[in-house]
Write a protein that holds these residues in place. Structure first.
Motif, PDB file in Angstrom:
ATOM      1  N   ILE A 140       0.855  -1.188   0.000  1.00  0.00           N
ATOM      2  CA  ILE A 140       0.000   0.000   0.000  1.00  0.00           C
ATOM      3  C   ILE A 140       0.892   1.240   0.000  1.00  0.00           C
ATOM      4  N   LYS A 141       0.676   2.097  -0.970  1.00  0.00           N
ATOM      5  CA  LYS A 141       1.515   3.289  -1.092  1.00  0.00           C
ATOM      6  C   LYS A 141       1.151   4.319  -0.026  1.00  0.00           C
ATOM      7  N   ALA A 142       2.152   5.014   0.453  1.00  0.00           N
ATOM      8  CA  ALA A 142       1.915   6.086   1.420  1.00  0.00           C
ATOM      9  C   ALA A 142       1.183   7.231   0.730  1.00  0.00           C
ATOM     10  N   VAL A 143       0.101   7.680   1.334  1.00  0.00           N
ATOM     11  CA  VAL A 143      -0.709   8.755   0.759  1.00  0.00           C
ATOM     12  C   VAL A 143      -0.765   9.919   1.737  1.00  0.00           C
ATOM     13  N   LYS A 144      -0.448  11.093   1.266  1.00  0.00           N
ATOM     14  CA  LYS A 144      -0.560  12.290   2.091  1.00  0.00           C
ATOM     15  C   LYS A 144      -1.987  12.817   1.936  1.00  0.00           C
ATOM     16  N   THR A 145      -2.769  12.669   2.983  1.00  0.00           N
ATOM     17  CA  THR A 145      -4.175  13.058   2.901  1.00  0.00           C
ATOM     18  C   THR A 145      -4.340  14.560   3.087  1.00  0.00           C
ATOM     19  N   ASP A 146      -5.380  15.088   2.459  1.00  0.00           N
ATOM     20  CA  ASP A 146      -5.704  16.503   2.574  1.00  0.00           C
ATOM     21  C   ASP A 146      -6.390  16.751   3.921  1.00  0.00           C
ATOM     22  N   GLN A 147      -5.912  17.721   4.680  1.00  0.00           N
ATOM     23  CA  GLN A 147      -6.434  17.963   6.023  1.00  0.00           C
ATOM     24  C   GLN A 147      -7.906  18.341   6.012  1.00  0.00           C
ATOM     25  N   GLU A 148      -8.339  19.077   4.982  1.00  0.00           N
ATOM     26  CA  GLU A 148      -9.758  19.470   4.898  1.00  0.00           C
ATOM     27  C   GLU A 148     -10.652  18.241   4.780  1.00  0.00           C
ATOM     28  N   MET A 149     -10.229  17.297   3.945  1.00  0.00           N
ATOM     29  CA  MET A 149     -11.033  16.092   3.762  1.00  0.00           C
ATOM     30  C   MET A 149     -11.014  15.229   5.023  1.00  0.00           C
ATOM     31  N   THR A 150      -9.865  15.157   5.689  1.00  0.00           N
ATOM     32  CA  THR A 150      -9.785  14.408   6.944  1.00  0.00           C
ATOM     33  C   THR A 150     -10.699  15.023   7.994  1.00  0.00           C
ATOM     34  N   ASP A 151     -10.746  16.366   8.042  1.00  0.00           N
ATOM     35  CA  ASP A 151     -11.626  17.053   8.995  1.00  0.00           C
ATOM     36  C   ASP A 151     -13.091  16.708   8.738  1.00  0.00           C
ATOM     37  N   LEU A 152     -13.478  16.667   7.464  1.00  0.00           N
ATOM     38  CA  LEU A 152     -14.861  16.322   7.122  1.00  0.00           C
ATOM     39  C   LEU A 152     -15.172  14.881   7.525  1.00  0.00           C
ATOM     40  N   ALA A 153     -14.222  13.982   7.272  1.00  0.00           N
ATOM     41  CA  ALA A 153     -14.420  12.579   7.650  1.00  0.00           C
ATOM     42  C   ALA A 153     -14.566  12.445   9.165  1.00  0.00           C
ATOM     43  N   GLU A 154     -13.794  13.226   9.910  1.00  0.00           N
ATOM     44  CA  GLU A 154     -13.892  13.189  11.375  1.00  0.00           C
ATOM     45  C   GLU A 154     -15.246  13.690  11.850  1.00  0.00           C
ATOM     46  N   LEU A 155     -15.798  14.688  11.165  1.00  0.00           N
ATOM     47  CA  LEU A 155     -17.117  15.195  11.523  1.00  0.00           C
ATOM     48  C   LEU A 155     -18.196  14.135  11.284  1.00  0.00           C
ATOM     49  N   ILE A 156     -18.036  13.362  10.195  1.00  0.00           N
ATOM     50  CA  ILE A 156     -18.977  12.276   9.911  1.00  0.00           C
ATOM     51  C   ILE A 156     -18.910  11.231  11.022  1.00  0.00           C
ATOM     52  N   ILE A 157     -17.692  10.926  11.465  1.00  0.00           N
ATOM     53  CA  ILE A 157     -17.516   9.970  12.565  1.00  0.00           C
ATOM     54  C   ILE A 157     -18.184  10.490  13.827  1.00  0.00           C
ATOM     55  N   ASP A 158     -18.037  11.807  14.109  1.00  0.00           N
ATOM     56  CA  ASP A 158     -18.675  12.406  15.276  1.00  0.00           C
ATOM     57  C   ASP A 158     -20.191  12.231  15.228  1.00  0.00           C
ATOM     58  N   LYS A 159     -20.771  12.399  14.040  1.00  0.00           N
ATOM     59  CA  LYS A 159     -22.221  12.283  13.901  1.00  0.00           C
ATOM     60  C   LYS A 159     -22.703  10.850  14.134  1.00  0.00           C
ATOM     61  N   LYS A 160     -21.832   9.883  13.849  1.00  0.00           N
ATOM     62  CA  LYS A 160     -22.224   8.483  13.963  1.00  0.00           C
ATOM     63  C   LYS A 160     -21.739   7.839  15.260  1.00  0.00           C
ATOM     64  N   LYS A 161     -21.188   8.633  16.153  1.00  0.00           N
ATOM     65  CA  LYS A 161     -20.661   8.090  17.400  1.00  0.00           C
ATOM     66  C   LYS A 161     -21.786   7.450  18.204  1.00  0.00           C
ATOM     67  N   ALA A 162     -21.496   6.262  18.758  1.00  0.00           N
ATOM     68  CA  ALA A 162     -22.521   5.535  19.511  1.00  0.00           C
ATOM     69  C   ALA A 162     -21.857   4.675  20.570  1.00  0.00           C
ATOM     70  N   LYS A 163     -22.683   4.119  21.462  1.00  0.00           N
ATOM     71  CA  LYS A 163     -22.190   3.178  22.458  1.00  0.00           C
ATOM     72  C   LYS A 163     -22.342   1.765  21.905  1.00  0.00           C
ATOM     73  N   PHE A 164     -21.368   0.907  22.219  1.00  0.00           N
ATOM     74  CA  PHE A 164     -21.411  -0.475  21.748  1.00  0.00           C
ATOM     75  C   PHE A 164     -22.556  -1.217  22.419  1.00  0.00           C
ATOM     76  N   ASP A 165     -23.468  -1.753  21.597  1.00  0.00           N
ATOM     77  CA  ASP A 165     -24.620  -2.496  22.107  1.00  0.00           C
ATOM     78  C   ASP A 165     -24.852  -3.705  21.203  1.00  0.00           C
ATOM     79  N   PRO A 166     -24.285  -4.882  21.574  1.00  0.00           N
ATOM     80  CA  PRO A 166     -24.407  -6.059  20.714  1.00  0.00           C
ATOM     81  C   PRO A 166     -25.840  -6.519  20.503  1.00  0.00           C
ATOM     82  N   SER A 167     -26.783  -6.115  21.390  1.00  0.00           N
ATOM     83  CA  SER A 167     -28.183  -6.524  21.217  1.00  0.00           C
ATOM     84  C   SER A 167     -28.815  -5.875  19.993  1.00  0.00           C
ATOM     85  N   LYS A 168     -28.174  -4.833  19.475  1.00  0.00           N
ATOM     86  CA  LYS A 168     -28.699  -4.153  18.286  1.00  0.00           C
ATOM     87  C   LYS A 168     -28.280  -4.845  16.993  1.00  0.00           C
ATOM     88  N   PHE A 169     -27.322  -5.800  17.095  1.00  0.00           N
ATOM     89  CA  PHE A 169     -26.879  -6.491  15.886  1.00  0.00           C
ATOM     90  C   PHE A 169     -27.987  -7.411  15.388  1.00  0.00           C
TER      91      PHE A 169
END
Length: 290
Positions: free
Chosen positions: A183-212
């Motif tokens: 896998i080649k080393a990729v220098k990611t764009d900080q703006e895109m990484t920031d957006l991806a982190e915001l998406i992760i924030d929106k989907k943050k949840a507590k682990f609950d195996p009963s929901k599987f």
């Protein structure tokens, strides 16, 4: 009905010993299982051993294990001879060392088992070992012969009992570099990484195996019910295949605006992409990914 123990023996810490038993954590009792039938008669079928040279079936009493030492040359081993092979870890797990469980890489973790005292006499010693590990926040390393194989294991407190996880040997584990090395080393764009982190924030949840939910199992049950009722098998709905992302920055922005999650980003996080919206119009066409 209590589950049948997978192993019975002793847990040893220096001179302290207690009788224990292991119980499988995972059960497959509720899973859909199929039998093999004769299509013509509808009868169940069974597998039998046949002689590879003569093609004739052999009786159970004529089966014997063999270890090939040369092509076509086998050492014959009787079942009772294998059962007679005993080493200390066949009946006793000695806690030889202690580690932080988090220090064990996930790729080495294999199968979990519950550990409980095997009798009332062992409960006090068992509790002392369990509470001592809990107090030091450490997990014990040991070895056990399970299913005719000696396996390294890690044991840690879990509520009133303990949980044992078998470990894989290092020489059986493919190291990440053997797969990720190309896998080649990729220098990611900080703006895109920031957006991806915001998406992760929106989907943050507590682990609950009963929901599987096992949707494949549900689809199999739907098929069985339909066939039982004399209906045709339900038509499979082809899942849409994701298309290649042409513009990664635009895809991240659209994901942020369309995705919903258990938690919402802070007001500061909301404002962050807005400061880049003007820049996005001029920059976005250049950010392309195959």
């Amino acid at each position: 009905m209590a589950p049948r123990p997978a192993w019975k023996g002793y847990l040893k810490l220096s001179l302290v010993t207690c009788a224990i038993e292991l119980t499988n954590v995972v059960t497959h009792a509720e899973k859909v299982s199929f039998r093999i039938l004769n299509r013509k008669t509808g009868n169940t079928v069974k597998r039998i051993y046949v002689d590879a040279e003569t093609g004739k079936p052999i009786e159970d009493g004529d089966e014997i294990k063999g270890y090939e030492i040369d092509k076509g040359d086998f050492v014959r081993i009787e079942e009772d001879e294998i059962e007679a092979v005993q080493i200390e870890s066949s009946h006793t797990m000695s806690l030889d060392g202690f580690v932080d469980k988090a220090s064990i890489e996930q790729i080495y973790l294999d199968t979990p088992y519950y550990v409980a005292p095997a009798d009332t006499v062992s409960e006090e010693a068992f509790a002392v070992i369990r509470d001592a590990m809990a107090g030091k926040k450490m997990a014990g390393l040991a070895r056990i012969v399970l299913y005719q194989r000696e396996r390294p294991v890690v044991i840690e407190p879990l509520g009133k009992g303990m949980v044992l996880t078998t470990l894989r040997y290092d020489n059986t584990v493919r190291q990440p570099e053997s797969v990720f090395g190309d896998i080649k080393a990729v220098k990611t764009d900080q703006e895109m990484t920031d957006l991806a982190e915001l998406i992760i924030d929106k989907k943050k949840a507590k682990f609950d195996p009963s929901k599987f939910e096992d949707k494949y199992e549900d689809a199999l049950l739907e098929l069985i019910r339909a066939k039982k009722a004399g209906h045709k098998a339900p038509k499979a709905k082809a899942a849409p295949k994701p298309s290649n992302v042409v513009n990664l920055f635009d895809a991240l922005k659209k994901s942020l605006s369309s995705d919903s999650g258990p938690s919402k980003p802070s007001s500061q996080a909301k404002a962050k992409p807005a400061t880049k919206s003007a820049k996005a119009k001029s920059v976005a066409p250049k950010r392309k990914s195959a």
